[in-house]
Motif scaffolding. Structure first.
Motif, PDB file in Angstrom:
ATOM      1  N   MET A   1     -30.693 -21.818  11.058  1.00  0.00           N
ATOM      2  CA  MET A   1     -30.263 -21.812   9.887  1.00  0.00           C
ATOM      3  C   MET A   1     -31.439 -21.436   9.205  1.00  0.00           C
ATOM      4  SD  MET A   1     -26.814 -21.388   9.536  1.00  0.00           S
ATOM      5  CE  MET A   1     -25.351 -21.432  10.722  1.00  0.00           C
ATOM      6  N   SER A   2     -30.976 -20.859   7.888  1.00  0.00           N
ATOM      7  CA  SER A   2     -32.429 -20.393   6.995  1.00  0.00           C
ATOM      8  C   SER A   2     -32.057 -21.570   6.010  1.00  0.00           C
ATOM      9  CB  SER A   2     -32.395 -19.862   6.399  1.00  0.00           C
ATOM     10  OG  SER A   2     -32.506 -18.532   7.301  1.00  0.00           O
ATOM     11  N   LEU A   3     -31.215 -22.265   5.538  1.00  0.00           N
ATOM     12  CA  LEU A   3     -30.717 -23.188   4.556  1.00  0.00           C
ATOM     13  C   LEU A   3     -29.477 -24.244   5.006  1.00  0.00           C
ATOM     14  CD1 LEU A   3     -30.244 -24.469   2.051  1.00  0.00           C
ATOM     15  CD2 LEU A   3     -28.659 -23.311   0.954  1.00  0.00           C
ATOM     16  N   LEU A   4     -29.878 -25.352   5.292  1.00  0.00           N
ATOM     17  CA  LEU A   4     -28.613 -26.227   6.457  1.00  0.00           C
ATOM     18  C   LEU A   4     -28.675 -27.788   4.849  1.00  0.00           C
ATOM     19  CD1 LEU A   4     -26.440 -27.181   8.524  1.00  0.00           C
ATOM     20  CD2 LEU A   4     -28.569 -28.263   8.933  1.00  0.00           C
ATOM     21  N   ILE A   5     -27.197 -27.592   4.044  1.00  0.00           N
ATOM     22  CA  ILE A   5     -26.721 -28.679   3.729  1.00  0.00           C
ATOM     23  C   ILE A   5     -26.060 -29.525   4.088  1.00  0.00           C
ATOM     24  CG2 ILE A   5     -26.218 -29.544   0.809  1.00  0.00           C
ATOM     25  CD1 ILE A   5     -27.158 -27.017   0.452  1.00  0.00           C
ATOM     26  N   GLN A   6     -26.676 -31.377   4.125  1.00  0.00           N
ATOM     27  CA  GLN A   6     -26.193 -32.217   4.682  1.00  0.00           C
ATOM     28  C   GLN A   6     -25.154 -33.446   4.056  1.00  0.00           C
ATOM     29  OE1 GLN A   6     -27.313 -32.525   8.733  1.00  0.00           O
ATOM     30  NE2 GLN A   6     -25.766 -31.587   9.042  1.00  0.00           N
ATOM     31  N   SER A   7     -23.581 -33.241   3.243  1.00  0.00           N
ATOM     32  CA  SER A   7     -23.304 -34.816   2.905  1.00  0.00           C
ATOM     33  C   SER A   7     -24.717 -35.033   1.274  1.00  0.00           C
ATOM     34  CB  SER A   7     -23.929 -36.047   3.494  1.00  0.00           C
ATOM     35  OG  SER A   7     -22.550 -34.879   4.608  1.00  0.00           O
ATOM     36  N   LEU A   8     -24.737 -33.563   0.427  1.00  0.00           N
ATOM     37  CA  LEU A   8     -25.799 -34.271  -0.568  1.00  0.00           C
ATOM     38  C   LEU A   8     -25.157 -34.243  -1.899  1.00  0.00           C
ATOM     39  CD1 LEU A   8     -28.212 -33.333  -1.740  1.00  0.00           C
ATOM     40  CD2 LEU A   8     -27.307 -30.885  -2.613  1.00  0.00           C
ATOM     41  N   ASN A   9     -25.251 -35.468  -2.178  1.00  0.00           N
ATOM     42  CA  ASN A   9     -25.050 -36.132  -3.587  1.00  0.00           C
ATOM     43  C   ASN A   9     -26.120 -36.295  -4.597  1.00  0.00           C
ATOM     44  OD1 ASN A   9     -22.148 -37.454  -3.003  1.00  0.00           O
ATOM     45  ND2 ASN A   9     -23.052 -37.304  -1.175  1.00  0.00           N
TER      46      ASN A   9
END
Length: 222
Positions: A1-9
């Motif tokens: 993936m070029s961008l991966l965001i996980q569980s961002l707060n």
């Protein structure tokens, strides 16, 4: 993936109160995929772009660009990541007024150590600005300046392209043309594109549309 965001707060201070701006946000954008991000003013769209670009610290969660985690990265590492892997297109163009169009286009590629004169000239040709290379930003129209900004951002061959309302200052005809060219170039260069926009017409040109609302993100269409 070029961008991966996980569980961002992400929490912000709003007057005397702390407000949870982003809650357990997850998002991925693949190479060559074009994604629109919509939402009301104040919903956190620009903050999210700043977090992805490493311009604001990550409070909780994970963001990775081109497989590189931003979470524990130093300022120096984040600066290097922006040079090497992230292109940014601003609503107000942010061209360097003292440089010619050609020098503006070459600027990001030289910073990234990927200067390729033929690649830059090819981008200018595709964007219809080859005849403007010796001119300066002050002499250009809004649509022309935006095309120069797109060429500059793509010239460094980034893995991820972030665009914050890139057509906000353009009329509808120019907006449609610029977006069509941007999407085509992102796909041909296998660059992931994440674009913040208020325009439903612009969003409709993307592969997927997400809406940021009430601190969370949801897929509108794909």
């Amino acid at each position: 993936m070029s961008l991966l965001i996980q569980s961002l707060n992400h929490q912000i201070i709003d007057g005397d109160n702390h407000r949870q701006l982003l809650v357990d946000l997850n998002l991925s954008v693949a190479p060559g995929e074009c994604v629109a991000l919509m939402g009301d003013s104040g919903s956190g769209k620009t903050t999210l772009l700043n977090l992805i670009a490493g311009l604001e610290p990550i409070q909780q969660g994970k963001i990775a660009v081109a497989g590189i985690s931003l979470t524990q990265a130093s300022d120096r590492q984040l600066s290097q990541l922006r040079k090497q892997h992230i292109g940014i297109i601003f609503q107000h163009f942010n061209l360097l007024t003292s440089l010619s169009v050609q020098d503006n286009i070459e600027f990001s590629a030289k910073l990234a150590g990927r200067y390729d004169v033929m690649h830059g000239l090819a981008l200018a040709e595709q964007l219809g600005i080859s005849h403007l290379l010796k001119k300066y930003p002050a002499t250009l129209s809004g649509g022309e300046m935006q095309r120069v900004a797109i060429a500059r951002a793509l010239n460094s061959k980034p893995k991820l392209l972030l665009a914050d309302e890139p057509t906000g200052n353009l009329d509808q005809q120019n907006s449609s043309q610029v977006v069509a060219q941007l999407v085509q170039l992102a796909k041909s260069n296998n660059t992931a594109l994440l674009m913040v926009t208020h325009s439903a017409d612009v969003a409709a040109s993307m592969d997927k549309i997400y809406r940021l609302q009430e601190s969370s993100i949801r897929l509108v269409t794909d």
